[in-house]
Design an enzyme around this catalytic site. Structure first.
Site, PDB file in Angstrom:
ATOM      1  N   HIS A 103      61.807 -53.917  31.025  1.00 32.54           N
ATOM      2  CA  HIS A 103      60.383 -53.570  30.879  1.00 32.54           C
ATOM      3  C   HIS A 103      59.565 -54.155  32.023  1.00 32.54           C
ATOM      4  CE1 HIS A 103      61.043 -57.352  28.716  1.00 32.54           C
ATOM      5  NE2 HIS A 103      59.805 -57.692  29.026  1.00 32.54           N
ATOM      6  N   CYS A 117      50.317 -59.579  23.684  1.00 29.74           N
ATOM      7  CA  CYS A 117      51.775 -59.555  23.546  1.00 29.74           C
ATOM      8  C   CYS A 117      52.192 -60.640  22.567  1.00 29.74           C
ATOM      9  CB  CYS A 117      52.435 -59.784  24.911  1.00 29.74           C
ATOM     10  SG  CYS A 117      54.240 -59.830  24.815  1.00 29.74           S
TER      11      CYS A 117
HETATM   12 MN    MN Z   1      59.275 -59.811  28.714  1.00 28.45          MN
END
Ligand code: MN
Length: 150
Positions: A103, A117
């Site tokens: 990612h 996040c």
């Molecule tokens: Mn990460």
């Protein structure tokens, strides 16, 4: 007794009493123009909620790891690579990064990309791609175009 307010007010993508930190230690991995604010971290929660902000033209590290990420785009827009797929992301989109999935997040040229996040408080260290793994990702022209310049 210190009476700390349970509410930290939000001002222009900053929160009171919350430090704006470097994304990672400089030189530890490739990244560009990105900051980190840790919003919640408590031993009882066993998770952390962070806010990352990528300036226009910036990007997070291309990496993968055992732990997952739950991402909410909070500001602006950009693109992300998740597994072998490049996707446009916009404010309020949710992105799930599964275990061991490559990612990377990139802001567009004209707007920042800010996202929340959530991660495990205790987590494994991220792995960076080997040359062979990077070449395999770049065998898709869309991914190659996304990764160009990083
Ligand atoms: Mn990460």
């Amino acid at each position: 007794m210190d009476k700390k307010s349970p509410i930290r007010r939000f001002k222009s993508f900053r929160w009171e009493e919350t430090e704006v930190l470097a994304y990672k230690e400089e030189g530890s991995a490739p990244f560009k123009a990105i900051t980190r604010q840790t919003l919640f971290r408590d031993p009882d929660l066993k998770c952390e909620l962070r806010y990352f902000e990528v300036s226009p033209g910036g990007y997070s590290t291309l990496e993968r790891h055992e732990h997952m990420h739950a991402v909410l785009i909070l500001r602006g827009r950009g693109e992300c690579l998740v597994g072998g797929q490049v996707r446009a992301v916009d404010t309020n989109d949710l992105v799930t990064i599964e275990h061991w999935t490559w990612h990377q997040f990139r802001a567009g040229p004209d707007a920042p990309l800010g996202f929340l996040c959530m991660v495990n408080a205790e987590r494994d260290k991220a792995s960076l791609p080997t040359d062979v793994e990077r070449k395999a990702l770049e065998s898709d022209p869309k991914v190659a175009a996304f990764l160009k310049g990083a």
